[in-house]
Design a protein around this motif. Structure first.
Motif, PDB file in Angstrom:
ATOM      1  N   ALA A 125      46.136  72.546  65.969  1.00 44.65           N
ATOM      2  CA  ALA A 125      45.376  73.525  65.186  1.00 44.65           C
ATOM      3  C   ALA A 125      45.623  74.935  65.695  1.00 44.65           C
ATOM      4  O   ALA A 125      45.727  75.893  64.910  1.00 44.65           O
ATOM      5  N   ALA A 126      45.734  75.080  67.021  1.00 36.71           N
ATOM      6  CA  ALA A 126      46.009  76.404  67.591  1.00 36.71           C
ATOM      7  C   ALA A 126      47.360  76.923  67.120  1.00 36.71           C
ATOM      8  O   ALA A 126      47.497  78.099  66.735  1.00 36.71           O
ATOM      9  N   GLY A 127      48.371  76.057  67.136  1.00 37.94           N
ATOM     10  CA  GLY A 127      49.685  76.489  66.670  1.00 37.94           C
ATOM     11  C   GLY A 127      49.670  76.897  65.211  1.00 37.94           C
ATOM     12  O   GLY A 127      50.264  77.917  64.830  1.00 37.94           O
ATOM     13  N   THR A 128      48.979  76.115  64.388  1.00 43.13           N
ATOM     14  CA  THR A 128      48.874  76.435  62.961  1.00 43.13           C
ATOM     15  C   THR A 128      48.159  77.773  62.756  1.00 43.13           C
ATOM     16  O   THR A 128      48.602  78.621  61.972  1.00 43.13           O
ATOM     17  N   ARG A 150      47.079  71.605  55.380  1.00 40.53           N
ATOM     18  CA  ARG A 150      48.520  71.457  55.141  1.00 40.53           C
ATOM     19  C   ARG A 150      49.229  70.899  56.369  1.00 40.53           C
ATOM     20  O   ARG A 150      50.250  70.218  56.260  1.00 40.53           O
ATOM     21  N   ALA A 151      48.674  71.208  57.552  1.00 33.31           N
ATOM     22  CA  ALA A 151      49.269  70.722  58.797  1.00 33.31           C
ATOM     23  C   ALA A 151      48.751  69.340  59.187  1.00 33.31           C
ATOM     24  O   ALA A 151      49.069  68.845  60.282  1.00 33.31           O
ATOM     25  N   GLY A 152      47.957  68.719  58.311  1.00 33.24           N
ATOM     26  CA  GLY A 152      47.458  67.376  58.582  1.00 33.24           C
ATOM     27  C   GLY A 152      46.186  67.328  59.385  1.00 33.24           C
ATOM     28  O   GLY A 152      45.798  66.251  59.871  1.00 33.24           O
ATOM     29  N   GLN A 153      45.496  68.455  59.528  1.00 35.87           N
ATOM     30  CA  GLN A 153      44.226  68.512  60.246  1.00 35.87           C
ATOM     31  C   GLN A 153      43.090  68.609  59.232  1.00 35.87           C
ATOM     32  O   GLN A 153      42.876  69.659  58.626  1.00 35.87           O
ATOM     33  N   SER A 154      42.366  67.520  59.057  1.00 31.01           N
ATOM     34  CA  SER A 154      41.260  67.512  58.107  1.00 31.01           C
ATOM     35  C   SER A 154      40.187  68.502  58.539  1.00 31.01           C
ATOM     36  O   SER A 154      39.916  68.682  59.731  1.00 31.01           O
ATOM     37  N   THR A 155      39.567  69.145  57.546  1.00 32.78           N
ATOM     38  CA  THR A 155      38.453  70.058  57.823  1.00 32.78           C
ATOM     39  C   THR A 155      37.139  69.517  57.267  1.00 32.78           C
ATOM     40  O   THR A 155      36.132  70.221  57.266  1.00 32.78           O
ATOM     41  N   HIS A 162      34.348  72.994  63.712  1.00 30.85           N
ATOM     42  CA  HIS A 162      34.461  72.661  65.136  1.00 30.85           C
ATOM     43  C   HIS A 162      35.827  73.044  65.684  1.00 30.85           C
ATOM     44  O   HIS A 162      35.932  73.535  66.817  1.00 30.85           O
ATOM     45  N   LEU A 163      36.883  72.844  64.903  1.00 26.84           N
ATOM     46  CA  LEU A 163      38.207  73.295  65.348  1.00 26.84           C
ATOM     47  C   LEU A 163      38.223  74.809  65.527  1.00 26.84           C
ATOM     48  O   LEU A 163      38.740  75.320  66.533  1.00 26.84           O
ATOM     49  N   LEU A 164      37.665  75.531  64.564  1.00 33.39           N
ATOM     50  CA  LEU A 164      37.605  76.989  64.677  1.00 33.39           C
ATOM     51  C   LEU A 164      36.820  77.392  65.918  1.00 33.39           C
ATOM     52  O   LEU A 164      37.229  78.296  66.664  1.00 33.39           O
ATOM     53  N   GLY A 165      35.683  76.741  66.153  1.00 31.38           N
ATOM     54  CA  GLY A 165      34.871  77.071  67.322  1.00 31.38           C
ATOM     55  C   GLY A 165      35.627  76.866  68.623  1.00 31.38           C
ATOM     56  O   GLY A 165      35.574  77.710  69.532  1.00 31.38           O
ATOM     57  N   ILE A 166      36.350  75.755  68.734  1.00 35.87           N
ATOM     58  CA  ILE A 166      37.120  75.497  69.956  1.00 35.87           C
ATOM     59  C   ILE A 166      38.183  76.568  70.155  1.00 35.87           C
ATOM     60  O   ILE A 166      38.368  77.089  71.269  1.00 35.87           O
ATOM     61  N   LEU A 167      38.891  76.926  69.080  1.00 37.92           N
ATOM     62  CA  LEU A 167      39.949  77.929  69.204  1.00 37.92           C
ATOM     63  C   LEU A 167      39.382  79.287  69.607  1.00 37.92           C
ATOM     64  O   LEU A 167      40.028  80.049  70.345  1.00 37.92           O
ATOM     65  N   CYS A 168      38.180  79.599  69.139  1.00 40.36           N
ATOM     66  CA  CYS A 168      37.532  80.849  69.565  1.00 40.36           C
ATOM     67  C   CYS A 168      37.050  80.738  71.008  1.00 40.36           C
ATOM     68  O   CYS A 168      37.167  81.695  71.785  1.00 40.36           O
ATOM     69  N   GLN A 169      36.499  79.588  71.397  1.00 45.82           N
ATOM     70  CA  GLN A 169      36.027  79.426  72.769  1.00 45.82           C
ATOM     71  C   GLN A 169      37.175  79.408  73.766  1.00 45.82           C
ATOM     72  O   GLN A 169      36.991  79.760  74.932  1.00 45.82           O
ATOM     73  N   ARG A 170      38.373  79.033  73.319  1.00 44.50           N
ATOM     74  CA  ARG A 170      39.549  79.076  74.173  1.00 44.50           C
ATOM     75  C   ARG A 170      40.253  80.436  74.129  1.00 44.50           C
ATOM     76  O   ARG A 170      41.303  80.617  74.741  1.00 44.50           O
ATOM     77  N   ALA A 171      39.657  81.387  73.435  1.00 44.96           N
ATOM     78  CA  ALA A 171      40.191  82.757  73.352  1.00 44.96           C
ATOM     79  C   ALA A 171      41.570  82.804  72.711  1.00 44.96           C
ATOM     80  O   ALA A 171      42.423  83.623  73.084  1.00 44.96           O
ATOM     81  N   TRP A 172      41.790  81.935  71.719  1.00 40.15           N
ATOM     82  CA  TRP A 172      42.990  82.020  70.896  1.00 40.15           C
ATOM     83  C   TRP A 172      42.704  82.794  69.609  1.00 40.15           C
ATOM     84  O   TRP A 172      43.556  83.519  69.120  1.00 40.15           O
ATOM     85  N   LEU A 173      41.504  82.620  69.085  1.00 38.84           N
ATOM     86  CA  LEU A 173      41.084  83.308  67.872  1.00 38.84           C
ATOM     87  C   LEU A 173      39.784  84.043  68.129  1.00 38.84           C
ATOM     88  O   LEU A 173      39.048  83.734  69.065  1.00 38.84           O
ATOM     89  N   VAL A 174      39.482  85.002  67.250  1.00 40.43           N
ATOM     90  CA  VAL A 174      38.191  85.669  67.254  1.00 40.43           C
ATOM     91  C   VAL A 174      37.931  86.142  65.828  1.00 40.43           C
ATOM     92  O   VAL A 174      38.873  86.315  65.039  1.00 40.43           O
TER      93      VAL A 174
END
Length: 368
Positions: A125-128, A150-155, A162-174
């Motif tokens: 998800a981070a790469g996408t 499209r990348a095969g990660q169901s939302t 939850h995927l968005l939250g993890i990516l923000c908590q890992r400081a990849w997204l904001v």
């Protein structure tokens, strides 16, 4: 010259000291960024409420001023603690996430298993996401979720959020600039170009000190709950910073506050007659694990019905919560309606007049 007697501590006095600490009594703050930076973190899961929480602390501000600060990246909104969105200064977000994110994500491990989110899914998800928003691009949440799909990660079933939250908590997204009533998602390092680096012990000590200066009088347990940092680490941090604070005892409990706020006990505690119309989820109400100093326990259910975690808008008078308020639509305008806890007598005439002035200030803030 006759010395002025220090007022006897009471719930009302402690509540009024909190109003002063939080910039709700006195001259407030000069800018949106200054208010958010002082508060350290402000609950912001309800964006409309968060905008007013900032606005009420910045005299003369309008909703557009807060939105513009988000658009310029002067303040940011992310999930730094308790799994809940907060507003904060951009330079603080990365080092605070370094303190809290591992514990936050571990705490959600069971839910992530239910949603079939593995470490490999997070990396994918981070790469996408970074492919979508790299180079200064921005995407709506809907666009991000479509890319996940499209990348095969169901939302489905909260998996996307939850995927968005993890990516923000890992400081990849904001979350970045506003698009209508939502924020676009951006790459963290593109949006926040200057981040401080603070080691864990020093970071917890700084965070605690800033919390007690902006929220005091408060306890070590208040901060441990608010930040999600273990109490043992909080106590070690308090030992490092207590020489910069003042301790007061009330009903056998130690409260900590800044020397500047404590000085008001000698100089005169403000806000004895101040009436405020605070938004839902405001830090004055929510920012403590024990809210009984300002919210009588018998009325707690009227602010958080059924303990469902949804905080209603509150009326504060003299440092105490005395009711809630609602906005009702009437044609092209909006009416601000008080709901005092005293169902028989309502607000006293002076308080009613003060509330009407606060309601007018709220409407001016919104431009209605």
């Amino acid at each position: 010259m006759t010395a002025t007697a220090r007022p006897r501590l009471s719930r009302a006095i402690l509540g009024r000291l909190r109003l002063a600490s939080q910039g709700l009594a006195g001259s407030g703050f000069r800018s949106v960024a200054e208010a958010v930076r002082w508060m350290t973190a402000m609950q912001a899961q309800d964006l409309g409420a968060a905008l007013w929480a900032v606005g009420i602390r910045v005299p003369g501000s309008r909703v557009g001023d807060v939105r513009s600060a988000l658009n310029r990246g002067e303040i940011v909104r992310s999930w730094p603690m308790r799994g809940t969105l907060h507003l904060m200064a951009p330079e603080d977000l990365k080092w605070m996430l370094a303190i809290t994110s591992d514990r936050l994500i571990r705490g959600l491990a069971g839910r992530h298993r239910e949603l079939d989110i593995s470490a490999a899914d997070v990396d994918a998800a981070a790469g996408t996401a970074l492919q979508l928003v790299s180079g200064g691009a921005a995407a709506s949440r809907a666009e991000l979720f479509q890319a996940f799909e499209r990348a095969g990660q169901s939302t489905a079933g909260q998996r996307g959020i939850h995927l968005l939250g993890i990516l923000c908590q890992r400081a990849w997204l904001v979350q970045g600039p506003m698009a209508g009533n939502q924020q676009l998602v951006v790459a963290f390092d593109d949006w926040i170009t200057e981040s401080r680096t603070v080691d864990r012990a020093a970071g917890i000590a700084e965070w605690l000190l800033r919390y007690l200066r902006s929220h005091g009088p408060a306890t070590e347990r208040d901060f441990a709950w608010w930040s999600g940092i273990p109490l043992t680490e909080v106590r070690a941090a308090l030992a490092d910073v207590k020489d910069q604070l003042v301790e007061v005892a009330f009903e056998g409990i130690s409260y900590w506050l800044s020397p500047e706020t404590a000085a008001l006990l000698d100089e005169g505690v403000p806000a004895a007659r101040l009436v405020l119309a605070l938004p839902g989820f405001d830090e004055f109400v929510l920012g403590y694990t024990d809210r009984s100093l300002v919210l009588p326990p018998e009325h707690a259910d009227r602010v958080v019905p059924g303990g469902n975690g949804v905080f209603r808008k509150t009326i504060v008078a003299g440092g105490q919560i005395v009711g809630t308020w609602d906005v009702t639509r009437n044609g092209g305008g909006a009416a601000v309606v008080p709901r005092p806890f005293d169902d028989v007598n309502g607000l006293r005439p002076a308080a009613q007049k003060s509330f009407e002035l606060q309601a007018a200030k709220y409407r001016r803030f919104l431009g209605t």
